[in-house]
Design a protein around this motif. Structure first.
Motif, PDB file in Angstrom:
ATOM      1  N   GLN A  40       0.641  -1.797   0.418  1.00  0.00           N
ATOM      2  CA  GLN A  40       0.699  -0.236  -0.044  1.00  0.00           C
ATOM      3  C   GLN A  40       0.906   1.284  -0.344  1.00  0.00           C
ATOM      4  N   ALA A  41       1.806   1.043   1.100  1.00  0.00           N
ATOM      5  CA  ALA A  41       2.731   2.041   0.912  1.00  0.00           C
ATOM      6  C   ALA A  41       3.677   2.781  -0.127  1.00  0.00           C
ATOM      7  N   LEU A  42       3.603   1.704  -0.762  1.00  0.00           N
ATOM      8  CA  LEU A  42       4.261   2.251  -2.750  1.00  0.00           C
ATOM      9  C   LEU A  42       3.034   2.547  -3.082  1.00  0.00           C
ATOM     10  N   GLN A  43       2.009   2.309  -3.573  1.00  0.00           N
ATOM     11  CA  GLN A  43       0.936   2.648  -4.195  1.00  0.00           C
ATOM     12  C   GLN A  43       0.904   4.525  -3.955  1.00  0.00           C
ATOM     13  N   ARG A  44       0.421   4.453  -2.493  1.00  0.00           N
ATOM     14  CA  ARG A  44       0.160   5.820  -1.703  1.00  0.00           C
ATOM     15  C   ARG A  44       1.488   6.806  -2.318  1.00  0.00           C
ATOM     16  N   ASN A  45       2.866   6.362  -2.517  1.00  0.00           N
ATOM     17  CA  ASN A  45       4.168   7.159  -2.299  1.00  0.00           C
ATOM     18  C   ASN A  45       5.072   7.500  -0.690  1.00  0.00           C
ATOM     19  N   GLU A  46       4.209   6.807   0.301  1.00  0.00           N
ATOM     20  CA  GLU A  46       5.154   7.021   1.829  1.00  0.00           C
ATOM     21  C   GLU A  46       6.428   6.732   1.823  1.00  0.00           C
ATOM     22  N   PHE A  47       7.103   5.900   0.180  1.00  0.00           N
ATOM     23  CA  PHE A  47       8.443   6.521   0.657  1.00  0.00           C
ATOM     24  C   PHE A  47       9.107   7.891   0.803  1.00  0.00           C
ATOM     25  N   GLU A  48      10.025   7.818   1.112  1.00  0.00           N
ATOM     26  CA  GLU A  48      10.910   9.027   0.513  1.00  0.00           C
ATOM     27  C   GLU A  48      12.118   8.734   0.791  1.00  0.00           C
ATOM     28  N   LEU A  49      13.514   9.780   0.289  1.00  0.00           N
ATOM     29  CA  LEU A  49      14.711   9.497   0.426  1.00  0.00           C
ATOM     30  C   LEU A  49      15.280  10.289   0.838  1.00  0.00           C
ATOM     31  N   TYR A  50      16.444  10.190   2.025  1.00  0.00           N
ATOM     32  CA  TYR A  50      17.405  11.028   2.948  1.00  0.00           C
ATOM     33  C   TYR A  50      18.585  10.673   2.655  1.00  0.00           C
ATOM     34  N   TYR A  51      19.414  11.988   2.400  1.00  0.00           N
ATOM     35  CA  TYR A  51      20.175  11.922   1.850  1.00  0.00           C
ATOM     36  C   TYR A  51      21.675  12.300   2.730  1.00  0.00           C
ATOM     37  N   GLN A  52      22.687  11.443   2.958  1.00  0.00           N
ATOM     38  CA  GLN A  52      24.147  11.798   3.790  1.00  0.00           C
ATOM     39  C   GLN A  52      25.288  12.195   3.463  1.00  0.00           C
ATOM     40  N   PRO A  53      25.916  13.028   3.447  1.00  0.00           N
ATOM     41  CA  PRO A  53      26.706  13.799   3.220  1.00  0.00           C
ATOM     42  C   PRO A  53      28.225  12.963   3.133  1.00  0.00           C
ATOM     43  N   GLN A  54      28.873  12.848   1.891  1.00  0.00           N
ATOM     44  CA  GLN A  54      29.984  11.928   1.401  1.00  0.00           C
ATOM     45  C   GLN A  54      31.033  13.015   1.764  1.00  0.00           C
ATOM     46  N   ILE A  55      32.333  13.185   2.856  1.00  0.00           N
ATOM     47  CA  ILE A  55      33.245  13.906   2.969  1.00  0.00           C
ATOM     48  C   ILE A  55      35.234  13.592   2.256  1.00  0.00           C
ATOM     49  N   ASP A  56      35.593  14.704   1.393  1.00  0.00           N
ATOM     50  CA  ASP A  56      36.472  14.292   0.610  1.00  0.00           C
ATOM     51  C   ASP A  56      37.613  14.952   1.984  1.00  0.00           C
ATOM     52  N   LEU A  57      38.265  13.470   2.427  1.00  0.00           N
ATOM     53  CA  LEU A  57      39.078  13.709   3.817  1.00  0.00           C
ATOM     54  C   LEU A  57      40.638  15.160   3.811  1.00  0.00           C
ATOM     55  N   THR A  58      40.648  15.006   2.338  1.00  0.00           N
ATOM     56  CA  THR A  58      42.062  15.790   1.784  1.00  0.00           C
ATOM     57  C   THR A  58      41.653  17.613   1.279  1.00  0.00           C
ATOM     58  N   THR A  59      39.779  17.085   0.968  1.00  0.00           N
ATOM     59  CA  THR A  59      39.648  18.912   0.755  1.00  0.00           C
ATOM     60  C   THR A  59      38.570  19.463   1.634  1.00  0.00           C
ATOM     61  N   ASN A  60      38.233  18.162   2.807  1.00  0.00           N
ATOM     62  CA  ASN A  60      37.364  18.493   3.625  1.00  0.00           C
ATOM     63  C   ASN A  60      35.786  19.124   2.022  1.00  0.00           C
ATOM     64  N   GLN A  61      36.043  18.660   1.139  1.00  0.00           N
ATOM     65  CA  GLN A  61      34.891  19.377  -0.039  1.00  0.00           C
ATOM     66  C   GLN A  61      33.562  18.161   0.307  1.00  0.00           C
ATOM     67  N   LEU A  62      32.478  18.616   0.097  1.00  0.00           N
ATOM     68  CA  LEU A  62      31.722  17.688  -0.337  1.00  0.00           C
ATOM     69  C   LEU A  62      31.099  16.429  -1.653  1.00  0.00           C
ATOM     70  N   VAL A  63      31.879  15.144  -1.750  1.00  0.00           N
ATOM     71  CA  VAL A  63      32.044  14.791  -2.812  1.00  0.00           C
ATOM     72  C   VAL A  63      30.376  14.123  -3.646  1.00  0.00           C
ATOM     73  N   GLY A  64      29.423  13.961  -2.179  1.00  0.00           N
ATOM     74  CA  GLY A  64      28.480  12.933  -2.706  1.00  0.00           C
ATOM     75  C   GLY A  64      27.403  13.650  -1.780  1.00  0.00           C
ATOM     76  N   TYR A  65      26.379  11.980  -2.182  1.00  0.00           N
ATOM     77  CA  TYR A  65      25.527  11.360  -1.007  1.00  0.00           C
ATOM     78  C   TYR A  65      25.088  10.230  -1.622  1.00  0.00           C
ATOM     79  N   GLU A  66      24.756   9.162   0.181  1.00  0.00           N
ATOM     80  CA  GLU A  66      24.468   8.470  -0.575  1.00  0.00           C
ATOM     81  C   GLU A  66      23.073   8.539   0.393  1.00  0.00           C
TER      82      GLU A  66
END
Ligand code: C2E
Ligand code: MG
Ligand code: MG
Ligand code: MG
Length: 293
Positions: A40-66
């Motif tokens: 039912q949840a699939l039909q009703r669109n009850e799912f959501e994606l959360y995003y967790q940042p991934q950081i480059d340890l050499t530059t301290n820059q954001l490189v993407g998310y999971e």
């Protein structure tokens, strides 16, 4: 899981029902109820994606998310994936659910590219369950989703776990090769919790190793974890792989990882998984990591 499938098979034969304990019955009933709710949840669109940042340890820059799935349950509120992914996997619902995750992630990559939430060449990593990975349509589905979303395939990363790799080595390698040929980035999740040998890893067409949180969490106090993590990073680099440390919660851990040439980090120290709305609110925060150098 396999046990549940066996109980179900047994339940069909009328002589066997007395082998069910009350606990097994309660658990089976709970799983069947959740299966219905998930459908039912699939039909009703009850799912959501959360995003967790991934950081480059050499530059301290954001490189993407999971990308991490959440279920906005009408009564229970936000349900974490650990509570429903196993049921989805067991029932086969993981296939439509997983396709929704892939499609949504591809659409979000397109959106993030145009609104500055991802740097150039930044990626979004998506988790695949064993059943999804072994689905014969997987490669076609991913190719079509990437084409439809009109994003560079290099911006999509796929995470699979070590245990999945053991199932059927030859077909696993073939699927990985096909995904790699599409330009998709391939990561091994929760590394260290399974039984992959060095020799085996060498045969796999993968790009990234994610060191499991269980090794990172007691750094720098636990001498064994310190040694293991340092060795895994060195080994991965020898195999030409990039390394992501999972579950980084403290500065001391980040410092240790930097000293040991770990490439990327992900964890509460840098940011919890966030809704897309919260990503927009917090994007300025990542300037901080950038300026700290
Ligand atoms: P995972 O892929 O290993 O994801 C990392 C998990 O660790 C996430 O839990 C994340 O919230 C948590 N985490 C990240 N940093 C920290 C930290 O610093 N400290 C602590 N204590 N935890 C941290 P989450 O979101 O509950 O997901 C759990 C698992 O569910 C994932 O583990 C993954 O195996 C699975 N999963 C999540 N989303 C999906 C999905 O879309 N599809 C499939 N098939 N599985 C998914
Ligand atoms: Mg993961
Ligand atoms: Mg993991
Ligand atoms: Mg995990």
């Amino acid at each position: 899981n396999a046990d549940l499938a066996m109980y179900r098979a047994k339940a069909k034969g009328r002589d066997n029902y007395q082998f069910f304990s009350d606990e097994m019955n309660i658990e089976l009933t709970r799983q069947l109820a959740m299966e219905g709710e998930l459908r039912q949840a699939l039909q009703r669109n009850e799912f959501e994606l959360y995003y967790q940042p991934q950081i480059d340890l050499t530059t301290n820059q954001l490189v993407g998310y999971e990308a991490l799935i959440r279920w906005n349950h009408p009564e229970k509120g936000l349900v974490p994936p650990g509570e429903f992914i196993p049921v989805a996997e067991d029932s086969g619902l993981i296939l439509p659910m997983g396709e929704w995750v892939l499609k949504t992630a591809c659409e979000h990559i397109k959106l993030f590219n145009s609104t500055g939430l991802l740097p150039a060449h930044g990626h979004v990593a998506v988790n695949l369950s064993p059943r999804q990975f072994h689905d014969p349509n997987l490669v076609t589905v991913i190719r079509d989703l990437v084409t439809t979303a009109d994003i560079p395939s290099q911006q999509l990363e796929i995470e699979i776990t070590e245990s999945l790799l053991m199932d059927n080595v030859e077909s696993t390698i073939r699927t990985l090769e096909m995904l790699k040929d599409l330009g998709i980035i391939l990561a091994i999740d929760d590394f260290g919790t399974g039984y992959s040998s060095l020799n085996y890893l060498k045969r796999l067409p993968i790009h990234v190793l994610k060191v499991d949180r269980s090794f990172v969490m007691d750094i720098p106090h636990d001498k064994d974890d310190v040694e293991i993590t340092a060795a895994v990073i060195a080994m991965a680099h020898k195999l030409g792989l990039k390394v992501v440390a999972e579950g980084v919660e403290q500065l001391l851990q980040a410092d240790f990882l930097k000293e040991n040439s770990c490439d990327y980090a992900q964890g509460y120290y840098y940011g919890k998984p966030m809704s897309v709305d919260d990503l927009y609110k917090n994007i300025g925060h990542y300037e901080k990591w950038r300026s700290q150098g």
